[in-house]
Design a protein around this motif. Structure first.
Motif, PDB file in Angstrom:
ATOM      1  N   VAL A 182      -5.344 -15.032  -6.325  1.00  0.00           N
ATOM      2  CA  VAL A 182      -6.439 -14.231  -5.394  1.00  0.00           C
ATOM      3  C   VAL A 182      -5.550 -12.865  -5.391  1.00  0.00           C
ATOM      4  N   LEU A 183      -4.474 -12.982  -4.385  1.00  0.00           N
ATOM      5  CA  LEU A 183      -3.293 -12.115  -4.022  1.00  0.00           C
ATOM      6  C   LEU A 183      -2.951 -11.503  -5.437  1.00  0.00           C
ATOM      7  N   TYR A 184      -2.301 -11.726  -6.779  1.00  0.00           N
ATOM      8  CA  TYR A 184      -1.569 -11.648  -7.293  1.00  0.00           C
ATOM      9  C   TYR A 184      -2.825 -10.588  -7.723  1.00  0.00           C
ATOM     10  N   ALA A 185      -3.852 -10.828  -8.099  1.00  0.00           N
ATOM     11  CA  ALA A 185      -4.858 -10.272  -8.409  1.00  0.00           C
ATOM     12  C   ALA A 185      -5.138  -8.898  -8.293  1.00  0.00           C
ATOM     13  N   ILE A 186      -5.261  -9.013  -6.311  1.00  0.00           N
ATOM     14  CA  ILE A 186      -5.177  -7.882  -5.898  1.00  0.00           C
ATOM     15  C   ILE A 186      -4.642  -7.373  -6.178  1.00  0.00           C
ATOM     16  N   TYR A 187      -2.745  -7.530  -6.032  1.00  0.00           N
ATOM     17  CA  TYR A 187      -2.081  -6.553  -5.761  1.00  0.00           C
ATOM     18  C   TYR A 187      -1.720  -5.864  -7.204  1.00  0.00           C
ATOM     19  N   ALA A 188      -1.777  -6.223  -8.423  1.00  0.00           N
ATOM     20  CA  ALA A 188      -1.624  -5.973  -9.852  1.00  0.00           C
ATOM     21  C   ALA A 188      -2.818  -4.620  -9.916  1.00  0.00           C
ATOM     22  N   SER A 189      -4.183  -4.811  -9.266  1.00  0.00           N
ATOM     23  CA  SER A 189      -5.238  -4.270  -9.329  1.00  0.00           C
ATOM     24  C   SER A 189      -5.425  -2.778  -8.917  1.00  0.00           C
ATOM     25  N   ARG A 190      -4.373  -3.121  -7.337  1.00  0.00           N
ATOM     26  CA  ARG A 190      -3.953  -1.725  -6.857  1.00  0.00           C
ATOM     27  C   ARG A 190      -3.636  -0.809  -8.019  1.00  0.00           C
ATOM     28  N   GLN A 191      -2.317  -1.560  -8.155  1.00  0.00           N
ATOM     29  CA  GLN A 191      -1.456  -0.460  -8.887  1.00  0.00           C
ATOM     30  C   GLN A 191      -2.010  -0.174 -10.502  1.00  0.00           C
ATOM     31  N   ALA A 192      -2.873  -0.985 -10.618  1.00  0.00           N
ATOM     32  CA  ALA A 192      -3.686  -0.661 -11.517  1.00  0.00           C
ATOM     33  C   ALA A 192      -4.540   0.698 -12.178  1.00  0.00           C
ATOM     34  N   VAL A 193      -5.455   0.607 -11.517  1.00  0.00           N
ATOM     35  CA  VAL A 193      -6.783   1.807 -10.750  1.00  0.00           C
ATOM     36  C   VAL A 193      -5.804   2.326 -10.723  1.00  0.00           C
ATOM     37  N   LYS A 194      -4.725   3.012  -9.736  1.00  0.00           N
ATOM     38  CA  LYS A 194      -3.979   4.507  -9.260  1.00  0.00           C
ATOM     39  C   LYS A 194      -3.158   4.788 -10.237  1.00  0.00           C
ATOM     40  N   GLN A 195      -2.891   3.593 -11.491  1.00  0.00           N
ATOM     41  CA  GLN A 195      -2.079   4.344 -12.161  1.00  0.00           C
ATOM     42  C   GLN A 195      -2.918   5.391 -13.172  1.00  0.00           C
ATOM     43  N   ALA A 196      -4.298   4.268 -12.996  1.00  0.00           N
ATOM     44  CA  ALA A 196      -5.943   4.989 -13.859  1.00  0.00           C
ATOM     45  C   ALA A 196      -6.303   6.194 -13.907  1.00  0.00           C
ATOM     46  N   LEU A 197      -6.378   6.533 -12.316  1.00  0.00           N
ATOM     47  CA  LEU A 197      -6.839   7.651 -11.387  1.00  0.00           C
ATOM     48  C   LEU A 197      -8.071   7.708 -11.712  1.00  0.00           C
ATOM     49  N   TRP A 198      -8.492   6.027 -11.040  1.00  0.00           N
ATOM     50  CA  TRP A 198      -9.857   5.052 -10.947  1.00  0.00           C
ATOM     51  C   TRP A 198      -9.903   5.383  -9.213  1.00  0.00           C
ATOM     52  N   ASN A 199     -11.148   5.645  -8.664  1.00  0.00           N
ATOM     53  CA  ASN A 199     -11.679   5.407  -7.339  1.00  0.00           C
ATOM     54  C   ASN A 199     -12.238   4.408  -7.387  1.00  0.00           C
ATOM     55  N   GLY A 200     -12.220   4.070  -5.959  1.00  0.00           N
ATOM     56  CA  GLY A 200     -13.432   2.490  -5.669  1.00  0.00           C
ATOM     57  C   GLY A 200     -14.934   3.587  -6.320  1.00  0.00           C
ATOM     58  N   SER A 201     -15.613   4.518  -5.263  1.00  0.00           N
ATOM     59  CA  SER A 201     -16.280   4.899  -5.639  1.00  0.00           C
ATOM     60  C   SER A 201     -17.231   5.105  -6.823  1.00  0.00           C
ATOM     61  N   ASP A 202     -15.750   4.974  -7.941  1.00  0.00           N
ATOM     62  CA  ASP A 202     -16.776   4.932  -9.524  1.00  0.00           C
ATOM     63  C   ASP A 202     -17.098   3.806 -10.141  1.00  0.00           C
ATOM     64  N   ASN A 203     -17.298   3.118  -8.932  1.00  0.00           N
ATOM     65  CA  ASN A 203     -18.276   1.422  -8.694  1.00  0.00           C
ATOM     66  C   ASN A 203     -17.580   1.406 -10.298  1.00  0.00           C
ATOM     67  N   PHE A 204     -16.477   1.076 -11.006  1.00  0.00           N
ATOM     68  CA  PHE A 204     -16.530   0.402 -11.802  1.00  0.00           C
ATOM     69  C   PHE A 204     -16.550  -1.334 -12.304  1.00  0.00           C
ATOM     70  N   GLY A 205     -16.291  -1.760 -13.286  1.00  0.00           N
ATOM     71  CA  GLY A 205     -16.546  -2.987 -13.601  1.00  0.00           C
ATOM     72  C   GLY A 205     -15.559  -4.026 -13.171  1.00  0.00           C
ATOM     73  N   ILE A 206     -15.182  -5.154 -12.806  1.00  0.00           N
ATOM     74  CA  ILE A 206     -14.540  -5.528 -12.334  1.00  0.00           C
ATOM     75  C   ILE A 206     -14.857  -6.964 -12.651  1.00  0.00           C
ATOM     76  N   ASN A 207     -14.125  -7.724 -14.043  1.00  0.00           N
ATOM     77  CA  ASN A 207     -14.018  -9.336 -14.368  1.00  0.00           C
ATOM     78  C   ASN A 207     -12.713  -9.299 -14.689  1.00  0.00           C
TER      79      ASN A 207
END
Length: 384
Positions: A74-99
């Motif tokens: 879970v921690l690996y996923a959280i860590y990589a996900s934070r960096q990925a959405v930052k790189q893609a310029l996404w915001n949490g309010s975009d309400n994107f899907g997660i799989n």
């Protein structure tokens, strides 16, 4: 493919490091990331995330009280996900899907909790919620503060690419514009290692390259386990910040001859690659990033499938000789390698393969993954 889907970010935490730059830098040398680690029954060959990455994960674990009880998956996923959405310029309010999937899930916590249970005959309070597979995507959604659909699954070693397929399906259905997909695995635990050794597929001696993935002449199985997570941001269309475009997807499952095997000529891969090609001429595929786990039968069967489908063989490569087999995360880490080769227009080969074919240019790359159960996935990427 109903319409183009773009990759706007790919970020991993793996034996290569924690950034695309670090990963590419590591791919420039022929040094592998496999070392020996001490377990209950002696030393075992593994590929661990580097010390700096371990430190970053520990900082993350201590950053919130609820995170202290989470498994490394879970921690690996959280860590990589934070960096990925930052790189893609996404915001949490975009309400994107997660799989986000995992082949094994919370291996460390499972083993720890079960050991405690055997001794005390009582289960710890958080045993169930922290070992449930679905908690990976749920905790990532909590951390990113997004309220889109959350999906977790396990489809053995093709898990990450099945997550990608699912994200594409949601986007093509018009149910979501963006999807964060990937896989996370922390399998370097005594019982998980013992399971692989029981299958007699694990590398049992050290050499210059302990995992001989894609070596079709090897006499011993040489699979080595690695750990890590890789996250991919998917978006509809072809935005300006796209790293690569997904132009073909394929999947197939074959009737099993054995609990762990696929057919000698990997019919599942033949079908998944054919589907991924679609209208693309096989001669236009420059590189295939193979699943190639380092086992004798696994590597040979996939190679036979490629040889059957491609009369003009593309350049073949894999990254498992370098970072080991990361189970459910492996497909996404192969996507990362493919994206890097497309970006830098440089082929990353396997150092011990003689007379390896090298493409003149790199436009189309196919990525393969398969797992126990004969469930193959093939993804065709194109240079933006």
């Amino acid at each position: 493919m109903q319409k183009p889907i773009s990759i706007t970010a790919v970020v991993s935490i793996s034996p290569l490091g924690t950034t695309l730059e670090k990963a590419w830098e590591s791919y420039q040398n022929n040094t592998h990331c496999i070392t020996e680690k001490s377990f209950q029954n002696g030393n075992v060959l593994v590929a661990e995330i580097p010390a700096k990455a371990k430190h970053d994960i520990e900082v993350l674990r201590q950053s919130e009280s609820k995170y202290k009880s989470l498994d490394d998956t879970v921690l690996y996923a959280i860590y990589a996900s934070r960096q990925a959405v930052k790189q893609a310029l996404w915001n949490g309010s975009d309400n994107f899907g997660i799989n986000i999937g995992s082949s094994r899930g919370a291996t460390h916590l499972f083993e720890k909790y079960h050991k405690d249970f055997v001794i005390s005959q009582k289960a710890k309070t958080l045993t169930s919620p922290t070992t449930t597979l679905g908690n990976i995507s749920s905790w990532v959604a909590h951390d990113l503060q997004t309220q889109g659909p959350e999906i977790s699954h396990s489809i053995t070693c093709s898990t990450a690419l099945h997550a990608l397929l699912n994200g594409i399906a949601w986007i093509n259905a018009g149910m979501c514009k963006r999807f964060l997909v990937g896989g996370s695995e922390a399998p370097l635990t005594p019982f998980t290692i013992a399971q692989m050794k029981a299958l007699k597929i694990y590398a049992d001696y050290n050499q210059s390259y302990p995992c001989r993935a894609l070596d079709l002449n090897k006499k011993h199985n040489t699979m080595v386990l690695g750990e890590g997570a890789s996250m991919i941001c998917l978006e509809a269309g072809e935005p300006k910040n796209a790293l690569a475009t997904i132009v073909g997807i394929g999947y197939a499952t074959e009737i099993l001859e054995h609990n762990i095997s696929i057919s000698k000529d990997a019919k599942c891969f033949q079908k998944s690659m054919q589907m991924a090609l679609g209208d693309t001429n096989p001669n236009d595929v420059d590189i295939i990033v193979m699943h190639a786990p380092g086992t004798i039968k696994g590597d040979l069967s996939e190679h036979k499938a490629i040889k059957t489908l491609f009369k003009n063989m593309p350049a073949l490569t894999t990254n498992k000789w370098k970072i080991g087999h990361t189970f459910g995360a492996s497909g996404a880490l192969s996507i990362e390698l493919a994206v890097l080769m497309l970006q830098h227009q440089k082929f990353i080969g396997v150092p011990y393969i003689e007379n390896q074919k090298t493409p003149d240019s790199i436009k189309n790359i196919m990525v393969n993954a398969v797992g126990f159960g004969g469930n193959a996935v093939s993804i065709l990427l194109r240079k933006k």
